[in-house]
Design a protein around this motif. Structure first.
Motif, PDB file in Angstrom:
ATOM      1  N   THR A   1      14.436 -20.213-106.740  1.00  0.00           N
ATOM      2  CA  THR A   1      12.999 -19.945-106.692  1.00  0.00           C
ATOM      3  C   THR A   1      12.621 -18.934-105.609  1.00  0.00           C
ATOM      4  OG1 THR A   1      12.621 -21.780-105.156  1.00  0.00           O
ATOM      5  CG2 THR A   1      12.431 -22.252-107.519  1.00  0.00           C
TER       6      THR A   1
ATOM      7  N   GLY B   1       5.452 -11.709-109.483  1.00  0.00           N
ATOM      8  CA  GLY B   1       6.693 -12.168-108.877  1.00  0.00           C
ATOM      9  C   GLY B   1       7.598 -10.998-108.550  1.00  0.00           C
TER      10      GLY B   1
ATOM     11  N   HIS C   1       4.386 -12.798-101.524  1.00  0.00           N
ATOM     12  CA  HIS C   1       5.012 -13.720-102.476  1.00  0.00           C
ATOM     13  C   HIS C   1       5.417 -15.000-101.764  1.00  0.00           C
ATOM     14  CE1 HIS C   1       5.079 -10.687-105.620  1.00  0.00           C
ATOM     15  NE2 HIS C   1       5.396  -9.828-104.670  1.00  0.00           N
TER      16      HIS C   1
ATOM     17  N   TYR D   1       8.739 -20.128-107.467  1.00  0.00           N
ATOM     18  CA  TYR D   1       8.926 -20.429-108.889  1.00  0.00           C
ATOM     19  C   TYR D   1      10.092 -19.611-109.401  1.00  0.00           C
ATOM     20  CZ  TYR D   1       6.755 -16.155-110.789  1.00  0.00           C
ATOM     21  OH  TYR D   1       6.471 -14.866-111.128  1.00  0.00           O
TER      22      TYR D   1
ATOM     23  N   GLU E   1       8.994  -5.620-107.624  1.00  0.00           N
ATOM     24  CA  GLU E   1       7.810  -6.459-107.817  1.00  0.00           C
ATOM     25  C   GLU E   1       7.252  -6.218-109.219  1.00  0.00           C
ATOM     26  OE1 GLU E   1       5.090  -7.260-104.208  1.00  0.00           O
ATOM     27  OE2 GLU E   1       5.771  -5.174-104.009  1.00  0.00           O
TER      28      GLU E   1
ATOM     29  N   SER F   1       1.767  -9.939-113.453  1.00  0.00           N
ATOM     30  CA  SER F   1       1.839 -10.887-114.572  1.00  0.00           C
ATOM     31  C   SER F   1       1.712 -10.118-115.882  1.00  0.00           C
ATOM     32  CB  SER F   1       0.741 -11.933-114.439  1.00  0.00           C
ATOM     33  OG  SER F   1      -0.520 -11.308-114.421  1.00  0.00           O
TER      34      SER F   1
ATOM     35  N   THR G   1       5.747 -12.570-117.632  1.00  0.00           N
ATOM     36  CA  THR G   1       5.467 -13.533-116.566  1.00  0.00           C
ATOM     37  C   THR G   1       4.018 -13.993-116.628  1.00  0.00           C
ATOM     38  OG1 THR G   1       4.885 -11.807-114.985  1.00  0.00           O
ATOM     39  CG2 THR G   1       7.190 -12.493-115.026  1.00  0.00           C
TER      40      THR G   1
ATOM     41  N   GLY H   1       9.280 -16.347-107.206  1.00  0.00           N
ATOM     42  CA  GLY H   1       7.920 -16.229-106.696  1.00  0.00           C
ATOM     43  C   GLY H   1       7.815 -16.227-105.183  1.00  0.00           C
ATOM     44  N   GLU H   2       8.894 -16.613-104.500  1.00  0.00           N
ATOM     45  CA  GLU H   2       8.831 -16.719-103.039  1.00  0.00           C
ATOM     46  C   GLU H   2       9.870 -15.797-102.407  1.00  0.00           C
ATOM     47  OE1 GLU H   2       8.583 -20.249 -99.770  1.00  0.00           O
ATOM     48  OE2 GLU H   2      10.018 -20.508-101.394  1.00  0.00           O
TER      49      GLU H   2
ATOM     50  N   VAL I   1      13.336 -13.934-112.226  1.00  0.00           N
ATOM     51  CA  VAL I   1      12.075 -13.686-111.536  1.00  0.00           C
ATOM     52  C   VAL I   1      11.856 -14.844-110.577  1.00  0.00           C
ATOM     53  CG1 VAL I   1       9.596 -13.307-111.772  1.00  0.00           C
ATOM     54  CG2 VAL I   1      11.144 -12.567-113.592  1.00  0.00           C
TER      55      VAL I   1
END
Length: 168
Positions: A48, A89, A60, A64, A123, A126, A85, A26-27, A24
């Protein structure tokens, strides 16, 4: 480049610190902005970040990394992933992205995202997510139907010819 790759012999290289089958991130960086030289010179961190479509990149922006809890290959055409999560992410799956793949998140159909030019992902919000990637070749049902009809025609032809021989 030697910090990322070991040269084993003139024909064989070993990648250092390779990523697992699914992670996973995050960016998301926009596809099309990067070349191979950019990977070497910019601060792109594949642990990440990933490269993806502009509309996904806009959502995003916080880098992370997180391992998935579990990845399981059910058979040749089904991959199940479980992940928990703490923030939204994108799950990056190191499987080639081509027509015929479908994904569900917690049993609901979702859109597959083409990532890093070659791979696919989805996608996730959380929390605990159960993701299933399933592959069914395009036109599989049509090819199966054609094969069945062909088999039927061959069998009928065989029995017809065999019955003609018996009558004579």
């Amino acid at each position: 480049m030697t910090e990322y790759v070991n040269k084993i012999n003139p024909f064989l290289y070993q990648i250092k610190n390779y990523l697992p089958r699914a992670v996973v991130v995050g960016e998301i960086h926009r596809l099309g902005n990067w070349t191979l030289n950019d990977y070497m010179n910019r601060s792109f961190n594949s642990h990440t970040s990933a490269l993806g479509p502009e509309e996904i990149a806009a959502r995003h922006k916080v880098p992370y990394y997180q391992d998935v809890d579990k990845i399981e290959y059910d058979n040749l055409n089904c991959i199940r992933i479980e992940v928990t999560t703490s923030r939204p992410g994108v799950v990056v799956l190191s499987e080639a992205s081509y027509p015929g793949w479908h994904v569900t998140v917690n049993g609901k159909p979702s859109n597959i995202i083409r990532l890093n030019y070659l791979f696919q992902g989805v996608e996730v919000a959380s929390g605990r997510q159960q993701i299933q990637f399933e592959y069914q070749p395009p036109f599989f049902q049509l090819y199966l139907f054609i094969s069945f009809i062909t088999f039927l025609v061959i069998m009928l032809s065989f029995f017809f010819c065999h019955s003609l021989k018996r009558r004579r």
